[in-house]
Design a protein around this motif. Sequence first.
Motif, mmCIF file in Angstrom:
data_model
loop_
_atom_site.group_PDB
_atom_site.id
_atom_site.type_symbol
_atom_site.label_atom_id
_atom_site.label_comp_id
_atom_site.label_asym_id
_atom_site.label_seq_id
_atom_site.Cartn_x
_atom_site.Cartn_y
_atom_site.Cartn_z
ATOM 1 N N SER B 410 0.930 -1.062 -0.143
ATOM 2 C CA SER B 410 -0.174 -0.032 0.045
ATOM 3 C C SER B 410 0.752 1.316 0.101
ATOM 4 O O SER B 410 1.846 0.896 0.244
ATOM 5 N N VAL B 412 2.454 5.152 0.693
ATOM 6 C CA VAL B 412 3.111 5.414 2.210
ATOM 7 C C VAL B 412 3.569 7.038 1.840
ATOM 8 O O VAL B 412 4.099 7.290 0.746
ATOM 9 N N LEU B 540 13.156 2.422 1.622
ATOM 10 C CA LEU B 540 11.631 2.267 2.093
ATOM 11 C C LEU B 540 11.149 1.230 1.190
ATOM 12 O O LEU B 540 10.204 0.100 1.799
ATOM 13 N N HIS B 543 12.442 -2.071 2.802
ATOM 14 C CA HIS B 543 11.898 -2.322 4.016
ATOM 15 C C HIS B 543 10.261 -2.804 3.801
ATOM 16 O O HIS B 543 9.998 -3.815 4.531
ATOM 17 N N PHE B 544 9.582 -1.897 3.171
ATOM 18 C CA PHE B 544 8.050 -2.445 3.197
ATOM 19 C C PHE B 544 7.830 -3.277 2.263
ATOM 20 O O PHE B 544 6.869 -4.194 2.463
ATOM 21 N N THR B 550 4.534 -5.266 7.564
ATOM 22 C CA THR B 550 3.632 -4.384 7.885
ATOM 23 C C THR B 550 2.245 -4.179 7.095
ATOM 24 O O THR B 550 1.105 -4.152 7.630
#
Lengths: 569, 569
Positions: B410, B412, B540, B543-544, B550
Amino acid sequence: MLAEDDQGGARVARSDHYTVGIDFGSLSGRAVVVRVSDGVELGSAVHDYAHGVLDTRLADGGETLPPDWALQVPSDYVDVLSNAVPEAVRAAGIDPSQVVGLATDFTACTVLPVLADGTPLCELPDYAERPHAYVKLWKHHAAQPQADRINELAHERGESWIGRYGGMISSEWEYAKGLQLLEEDPELYARADLFVEAADWIIWQLTGVYVRNACTAGYKGIYQDGRYPDREFLAALNPEFAGFAEEKLAGEIGQLGDAAGELNERGAELTGLPVGIAVAVGNVDAHVTAPAARATEPGQMVAIMGTSTCHVMNHDELVEVPGMCGVVDGGIVAGSWGYEAGQSGVGDIFGWFTRTSVPAAYAEAAQAAGESVHEHLTRLAAEQQVGEHGLVALDWHSGNRSVLVDHQLSGVVVGLTLSTKPEDVYRALLEATAFGTRVIVETFRDSGVPVEEFVVAGGLAKNALLMQIYADVTRLPLSIIDSEQGPALGSAIHAAVAAGVYPDVPTAAKSMGKVRKDVFVPDDGRAQAYDAVFEQYLALHDHFGRDTKTMRRLKDIRRSAATREESES
Amino acid sequence: MLAEDDQGGARVARSDHYTVGIDFGSLSGRAVVVRVSDGVELGSAVHDYAHGVLDTRLADGGETLPPDWALQVPSDYVDVLSNAVPEAVRAAGIDPSQVVGLATDFTACTVLPVLADGTPLCELPDYAERPHAYVKLWKHHAAQPQADRINELAHERGESWIGRYGGMISSEWEYAKGLQLLEEDPELYARADLFVEAADWIIWQLTGVYVRNACTAGYKGIYQDGRYPDREFLAALNPEFAGFAEEKLAGEIGQLGDAAGELNERGAELTGLPVGIAVAVGNVDAHVTAPAARATEPGQMVAIMGTSTCHVMNHDELVEVPGMCGVVDGGIVAGSWGYEAGQSGVGDIFGWFTRTSVPAAYAEAAQAAGESVHEHLTRLAAEQQVGEHGLVALDWHSGNRSVLVDHQLSGVVVGLTLSTKPEDVYRALLEATAFGTRVIVETFRDSGVPVEEFVVAGGLAKNALLMQIYADVTRLPLSIIDSEQGPALGSAIHAAVAAGVYPDVPTAAKSMGKVRKDVFVPDDGRAQAYDAVFEQYLALHDHFGRDTKTMRRLKDIRRSAATREESES
């Protein structure tokens, strides 16, 4: 004048005697007239600061300020004395001679450089166009590089005081702001005889006496166990900074609730109150609110929730809580260890979102329903199940005060989709601030300072959805202060103590403080659902707040862009 | 009818002969009449789908659809044939008898269950209220659990084809959607004789012949080296699914540019075109655009930038690019390996932001300046230096198609402050999509498929700021298709080849394709500044997208909330 009321050295709480509390906020000052016998508020008045917050340019339309600056004009504070106080007294319908004491509270750390007689440097014609001559408001965040050096050095040298501030000194406080002043405008630094808290400066204007209040001296001035950081430490930051504490911060320390002095001729002229009445030692808006909400006992965490949130709480013992703003002996109430924590942005964030991120259709629907946009978004958000919006946000739009103490942090929204609606993000932002509070509560608990009750003051207490979210997220019962003007009431309580009406602040609070107990209690189902979302919040919190430098790099890039723009133009 | 033009088996490109290309988009279909000799577009017409996208409930106002569903109604496509085609021919001012061929392109993977005669199940009265009877639009993302199982099993069994899809099969494709149909509505699954791409279904309506185009068979149907995944694999997913490929996907494969058949009586009646003209094998909107932009050579990456972006590119050799959507022999042009990648949300994200996140004052200022809100935000954003807004966003509001292939991801935004303005976030979103493109370009390069030129088609090519950002971020020269209706022009080119006017698509593209070369070139200073921001994007992204769950957890929480709501109501 009131000597006839004295009985064995203490005055009685006569029902025809009053005190005036004055609360200096970020955009305005408010005076309230309070009856000393029972805390009833008889009248109040607000005066807006003519110059507000200078965060883009100086008042004279001149120089553009760099990012993260926030200045104020000290004469705006004086205008509150001369406007709001007489108006409040008139509104209360009392005679000024019935006022037995006066006390103030202020934002902090809000500091200004002054001459030995208290004249602000920005009032000297030569310095009117020098940004560093002005008041640096609490939310001036441009001294982060200095704060970083202070923290690094403190840990390197193993300074004993650093643990009293959760391991980190904020860029908002006196040393970072003072060091920035020295390094960016050394001439002004040299010219400043003192670098004073606005909280103490305003008392100086009323009494002619400069007394440093124990609260800001401790929380913002690193005054611990009777002394400031030593010359060697300060010299290691910058040789020219060696005398900062001794010279620029010097001043007698006054305990909260004590009288700093008496209202002098000038103070009386400004306020219309009688010469000679007690003026309490300066104080801070958040800290003064604890007695106003009758919450001065251990286990009672008071949250003053407005543009930002400040948490204050007393505890009998001294422990070190990681990332707390500070623990100060007598920092809230003389004789207790006062603990402080905070969230840099709360109502500010909701306001920013409502102002910048909500389309016309919502504004129109709100108007049609006779609601503010806040109320409209809150009503829509209240219809949702926990977790339904699929979002989690970080409430760091103004940085993180506790427990990370890093103003280079910034806001985040994760989970956006093409179905995300404004009320979804709004609710996620409300929740993010509740999660931020939970991090603080849990950190206190884990450090041996248990929180049993969450007592809310400040404008946000009115938002029932927000309050219920806080109860559900923290699993704590929420009590709500029963006054619209908590800090001013708290100041009025301090004024009553300074005037000798009560022997101490907790005793005065019992008569004058106002609270509604357990107004919101946690719902177990929602609390459980929030645990899952909080787990994700915590993962983001630790990733962006501890593990990576992403946000700090973005701020660096932003500063480079500003430099590039200047060099091009 | 046109036999007199034949010369040794091939027709000549007569300047009074035309083809019709029809582009079926997400919300409407567009027909264009093109001159075969030089590609000049003489007339076009658009017809909106009466039912649009069904993503909250079925057309009849009945059942609420779960999150992530996106359905369509097949009769809407037929209405495009009967409305847009005659209107385009009228607008072109030609006689229908001058049209020598017809071709179509479609969104993909857009699939529907049909009877053996092509009747969509949703047109059977018994099934009109069954969501699974309808067309699943490409952006139906509710089959992610099925896609997860497909991927896990494919890797577990070491299926040879999985590397052809970057290691991941999308939830958008035939198998995930088919398996969802089976498992959520087994009765309908059993009733469906075939599960067909809308791209092929529409050709079936025009010719009476069901031919599977090589493009969707390869990219969406996992048809590789002449075969589909085997029964054992499918049975391991679900025993009832063993025959899915053999039974429901079965069909002759047609090469792009070949004729699927001739326009039959019904097709002629619908379109007003002559019976017997060539109808090309079905095709996909993105892939058909490459020849329209004269970009069929290796090194030319074509990006069709609209609500989402699709990247297509030819290369002589077969290699495996991690996270690409697919590589298919003849997938773009017969005889080359066609590579595809994509970004799930691009213009969609800008549109969502403009619709949901921009306050009235901006709408009013835009109106006063005679601009759209998009134009207004673009103009404000264009005044900024690279990095000035201090933000970095992830462009995953609709998930990530390449290179992560995960629709549970999604959007960010990181770096928000109280000074963040709508144009800041808008620019950050534009940049996020450019960074997403750079990730794809670099992944292709690193895998041995170098990108030398970036050729843009689609509505977003008109936004000069966006185009310049793409050039600066990717350090590639940008060429822009010189047609407002690239896919329809591409279809018209395929129609000309199917009609025998040109021997192959690249040859037809040389005469009929339209492009402006090197319209935007990278600026070195900005490109360097973007490198620093891209580094943060990449952090990012990983990471995501790779390291944490998350976003997946947020979707889980969202689904739990929906369940809780149902159980309460």
